[in-house]
Design a protein around this motif. Structure first.
Motif, mmCIF file in Angstrom:
data_model
loop_
_atom_site.group_PDB
_atom_site.id
_atom_site.type_symbol
_atom_site.label_atom_id
_atom_site.label_comp_id
_atom_site.label_asym_id
_atom_site.label_seq_id
_atom_site.Cartn_x
_atom_site.Cartn_y
_atom_site.Cartn_z
ATOM 1 N N ALA A 127 -12.293 6.003 4.813
ATOM 2 C CA ALA A 127 -12.797 5.104 6.151
ATOM 3 C C ALA A 127 -13.686 3.958 5.588
ATOM 4 O O ALA A 127 -13.539 2.940 6.026
ATOM 5 C CB ALA A 127 -13.164 6.172 7.264
ATOM 6 N N VAL A 128 -14.800 4.662 5.002
ATOM 7 C CA VAL A 128 -15.735 3.669 4.675
ATOM 8 C C VAL A 128 -15.295 2.558 3.684
ATOM 9 O O VAL A 128 -15.255 1.277 3.957
ATOM 10 C CB VAL A 128 -17.069 4.177 3.893
ATOM 11 C CG1 VAL A 128 -18.164 3.260 3.372
ATOM 12 C CG2 VAL A 128 -17.682 5.292 5.207
ATOM 13 N N GLY A 129 -14.619 2.989 2.511
ATOM 14 C CA GLY A 129 -14.130 1.877 1.577
ATOM 15 C C GLY A 129 -13.289 1.000 2.178
ATOM 16 O O GLY A 129 -13.129 -0.168 2.147
ATOM 17 N N ALA A 130 -12.323 1.479 2.770
ATOM 18 C CA ALA A 130 -11.029 0.720 3.436
ATOM 19 C C ALA A 130 -11.615 -0.317 4.435
ATOM 20 O O ALA A 130 -11.138 -1.460 4.516
ATOM 21 C CB ALA A 130 -9.904 1.600 4.020
ATOM 22 N N ALA A 131 -12.554 0.050 5.544
ATOM 23 C CA ALA A 131 -13.006 -0.772 6.481
ATOM 24 C C ALA A 131 -13.811 -1.837 5.752
ATOM 25 O O ALA A 131 -13.763 -2.839 6.172
ATOM 26 C CB ALA A 131 -13.867 0.067 7.299
ATOM 27 N N LEU A 132 -14.548 -1.503 4.645
ATOM 28 C CA LEU A 132 -15.161 -2.606 3.904
ATOM 29 C C LEU A 132 -14.232 -3.703 3.301
ATOM 30 O O LEU A 132 -14.546 -4.927 3.373
ATOM 31 C CB LEU A 132 -16.163 -2.028 2.858
ATOM 32 C CG LEU A 132 -17.419 -1.210 3.357
ATOM 33 C CD1 LEU A 132 -18.181 -0.723 2.136
ATOM 34 C CD2 LEU A 132 -18.479 -2.374 4.130
ATOM 35 N N GLY A 133 -13.298 -3.070 2.596
ATOM 36 C CA GLY A 133 -12.305 -4.091 2.050
ATOM 37 C C GLY A 133 -11.543 -4.802 2.910
ATOM 38 O O GLY A 133 -11.132 -6.010 2.802
ATOM 39 N N VAL A 134 -10.987 -4.218 4.049
ATOM 40 C CA VAL A 134 -10.150 -5.023 4.873
ATOM 41 C C VAL A 134 -10.972 -5.642 5.811
ATOM 42 O O VAL A 134 -10.480 -6.810 5.857
ATOM 43 C CB VAL A 134 -9.447 -3.888 5.893
ATOM 44 C CG1 VAL A 134 -8.852 -4.447 7.108
ATOM 45 C CG2 VAL A 134 -8.465 -3.007 5.071
ATOM 46 N N ALA A 135 -12.131 -5.571 6.197
ATOM 47 C CA ALA A 135 -12.882 -6.401 7.203
ATOM 48 C C ALA A 135 -13.120 -7.641 6.352
ATOM 49 O O ALA A 135 -13.008 -8.894 6.859
ATOM 50 C CB ALA A 135 -14.275 -5.742 7.708
ATOM 51 N N ALA A 194 -12.828 -0.428 -1.633
ATOM 52 C CA ALA A 194 -13.209 -1.438 -0.983
ATOM 53 C C ALA A 194 -12.359 -2.876 -1.855
ATOM 54 O O ALA A 194 -11.927 -3.519 -1.200
ATOM 55 C CB ALA A 194 -14.486 -1.937 -0.728
ATOM 56 N N PHE A 195 -12.847 -2.723 -2.971
ATOM 57 C CA PHE A 195 -12.147 -3.724 -3.874
ATOM 58 C C PHE A 195 -10.794 -3.784 -4.106
ATOM 59 O O PHE A 195 -9.976 -4.644 -4.034
ATOM 60 C CB PHE A 195 -12.842 -3.744 -5.402
ATOM 61 C CG PHE A 195 -12.418 -4.903 -6.294
ATOM 62 C CD1 PHE A 195 -12.750 -6.200 -5.968
ATOM 63 C CD2 PHE A 195 -11.717 -4.522 -7.456
ATOM 64 C CE1 PHE A 195 -12.422 -7.262 -6.942
ATOM 65 C CE2 PHE A 195 -11.342 -5.779 -8.166
ATOM 66 C CZ PHE A 195 -11.709 -6.850 -8.032
ATOM 67 N N GLY A 196 -9.999 -2.358 -4.150
ATOM 68 C CA GLY A 196 -8.569 -2.382 -4.034
ATOM 69 C C GLY A 196 -8.088 -2.752 -2.840
ATOM 70 O O GLY A 196 -6.932 -3.291 -3.059
ATOM 71 N N THR A 197 -8.421 -2.608 -1.794
ATOM 72 C CA THR A 197 -8.152 -2.939 -0.519
ATOM 73 C C THR A 197 -8.281 -4.667 0.014
ATOM 74 O O THR A 197 -7.802 -5.258 0.750
ATOM 75 C CB THR A 197 -8.475 -2.466 0.662
ATOM 76 O OG1 THR A 197 -9.982 -2.425 0.607
ATOM 77 C CG2 THR A 197 -8.027 -0.927 0.622
ATOM 78 N N PHE A 198 -9.170 -5.160 -0.957
ATOM 79 C CA PHE A 198 -9.797 -6.454 -0.437
ATOM 80 C C PHE A 198 -8.765 -7.574 -0.985
ATOM 81 O O PHE A 198 -8.377 -8.394 0.061
ATOM 82 C CB PHE A 198 -11.019 -6.728 -1.194
ATOM 83 C CG PHE A 198 -11.661 -8.352 -1.392
ATOM 84 C CD1 PHE A 198 -12.225 -8.967 -0.243
ATOM 85 C CD2 PHE A 198 -11.404 -8.900 -2.589
ATOM 86 C CE1 PHE A 198 -12.332 -9.784 -0.117
ATOM 87 C CE2 PHE A 198 -11.729 -10.357 -2.499
ATOM 88 C CZ PHE A 198 -12.269 -10.838 -1.164
ATOM 89 N N THR A 199 -8.358 -7.247 -2.140
ATOM 90 C CA THR A 199 -7.396 -8.481 -2.374
ATOM 91 C C THR A 199 -6.078 -8.602 -1.895
ATOM 92 O O THR A 199 -5.436 -9.810 -1.626
ATOM 93 C CB THR A 199 -7.250 -8.343 -4.244
ATOM 94 O OG1 THR A 199 -6.745 -7.091 -4.613
ATOM 95 C CG2 THR A 199 -8.426 -8.758 -4.768
ATOM 96 N N LEU A 253 -3.941 -0.302 2.755
ATOM 97 C CA LEU A 253 -4.119 1.275 3.210
ATOM 98 C C LEU A 253 -3.645 2.079 2.196
ATOM 99 O O LEU A 253 -3.981 3.261 1.828
ATOM 100 C CB LEU A 253 -3.928 1.574 4.742
ATOM 101 C CG LEU A 253 -4.907 0.742 5.459
ATOM 102 C CD1 LEU A 253 -4.712 1.288 7.104
ATOM 103 C CD2 LEU A 253 -6.474 0.905 5.218
ATOM 104 N N ALA A 254 -2.348 1.922 2.083
ATOM 105 C CA ALA A 254 -1.466 2.725 0.964
ATOM 106 C C ALA A 254 -2.270 2.676 -0.362
ATOM 107 O O ALA A 254 -2.399 3.716 -1.195
ATOM 108 C CB ALA A 254 -0.197 2.384 1.083
ATOM 109 N N ILE A 255 -2.749 1.408 -0.943
ATOM 110 C CA ILE A 255 -3.372 1.281 -1.893
ATOM 111 C C ILE A 255 -4.749 2.028 -1.868
ATOM 112 O O ILE A 255 -5.204 2.623 -2.891
ATOM 113 C CB ILE A 255 -3.638 -0.159 -2.337
ATOM 114 C CG1 ILE A 255 -2.128 -0.977 -2.408
ATOM 115 C CG2 ILE A 255 -4.560 -0.362 -3.423
ATOM 116 C CD1 ILE A 255 -2.408 -2.263 -2.856
ATOM 117 N N ALA A 256 -5.250 2.176 -0.754
ATOM 118 C CA ALA A 256 -6.675 2.583 -0.525
ATOM 119 C C ALA A 256 -6.417 4.236 -0.876
ATOM 120 O O ALA A 256 -7.440 4.960 -1.530
ATOM 121 C CB ALA A 256 -7.174 2.536 0.803
#
Length: 281
Positions: free
Chosen positions: A97-105, A159-164, A216-219
């Motif tokens: 939740a924390v990592g994906a929220a940061l990366g997606v936002a 976060a980095f994995g979901t960011f790009t 999110l699948a990558i996350a």
């Protein structure tokens, strides 16, 4: 006097006669108007599980390569009864939740800026293109050096994995917004902010949500990788321990938990799509 037949009738009368007898041809793919088929996915899933159960019980599939689904189910029950399921699941959900929220936002915000401003696009698109193909798992040791072996490195990796992928999906969705609608808004005297809020963002939302599924699948994948390094509890740590002991029942139990997590995430995004994209009809 000769009787008038259909072939002797004027062309427009023939077309009207043919049109009255014509039947509509259905679009077989159903891509433009998908219809819900309840229970089909469940039937396929149950059939595959039954096939695996039959194969492992009859010896057609050796238990050294695939455990019995019934044994995996028993292992899941033991995990629940012992309380270990929540001990492993709770930290995993928090990290996800924390990592994906940061990366997606951050990814959505940067993607919108790239889609709206030429200078931001010229400066950041080459950078995103350089970062996107890097295997994020390969950067885990670097994140451990930067953020430590505790939770910080795990949050950073997810976060980095979901960011790009979120950035790429977002500015691509902004680019695909119908320019005719934007010109119409300009002709009605809408301000730049109103056009972005009322036309660009709603028009880009389907593409953004589609990219969110991939992100999110990558996350989830990166969550498992991060928990295999320096984590006492977590689904990834549980799978790593089971694999080191060659305990296939426990290993597949962890895989089932990850699969259920992916299904739940997909269902949540579907609900969000139905709520935000009601204007599509």
């Amino acid at each position: 006097m000769r009787e008038t037949t259909v072939n002797d009738a004027p062309p427009h009368d023939q077309a009207a006669s043919a049109g009255s007898n014509a039947r509509p041809v259905p679009f077989r793919g159903g891509g433009f108007a998908p219809q819900p088929r309840k229970g089909v996915g469940l039937v396929v899933f149950v059939a595959l599980i039954a096939l695996a159960e039959w194969g492992t019980r009859t010896g057609f599939i050796t238990n050294l390569t695939l455990p019995r689904p019934s044994d995996v189910l028993i292992t899941l029950g033991e995990l629940w009864d012992s309380g270990l399921l929540m001990k492993h699941l709770q930290p995993s959900l928090t990290r996800l939740a924390v990592g994906a929220a940061l990366g997606v936002a951050v990814g959505i915000w940067v993607g919108i800026l790239i889609g709206l401003f030429s200078y931001v696009r010229a400066g950041l698109v080459p950078l995103v293109a350089a970062l996107f193909p890097i295997p994020k798992i390969a950067l885990l040791p670097l994140f451990v050096i930067w953020f430590g072996i505790d939770e910080g490195s795990k949050y950073a990796l997810i976060a980095f994995g979901t960011f790009t992928p979120t950035v790429v999906a977002t500015y691509g969705a902004v680019d695909n917004v119908d320019r005719g609608l934007i010109r119409m808004g300009q002709s009605f005297g809408l301000s730049w902010a109103s056009i972005v809020r009322k036309i660009v963002l709603p028009g880009a939302m389907p593409g953004i949500l589609s990219g969110l599924r991939v992100s999110l699948a990558i996350a989830i994948i990166l969550l498992v990788a991060a928990e295999m390094l320096g984590a006492e509890y977590g689904i990834g740590a549980y799978i790593l321990e089971a694999g080191s002991l060659y305990d296939l029942e426990r290993l597949f139990a962890g895989v089932v938990i990850l699969s259920l997590l992916g299904v739940i995430v997909s269902a949540v995004i579907t609900r969000i799509e139905k709520r935000l994209l009601r204007w599509r009809g």
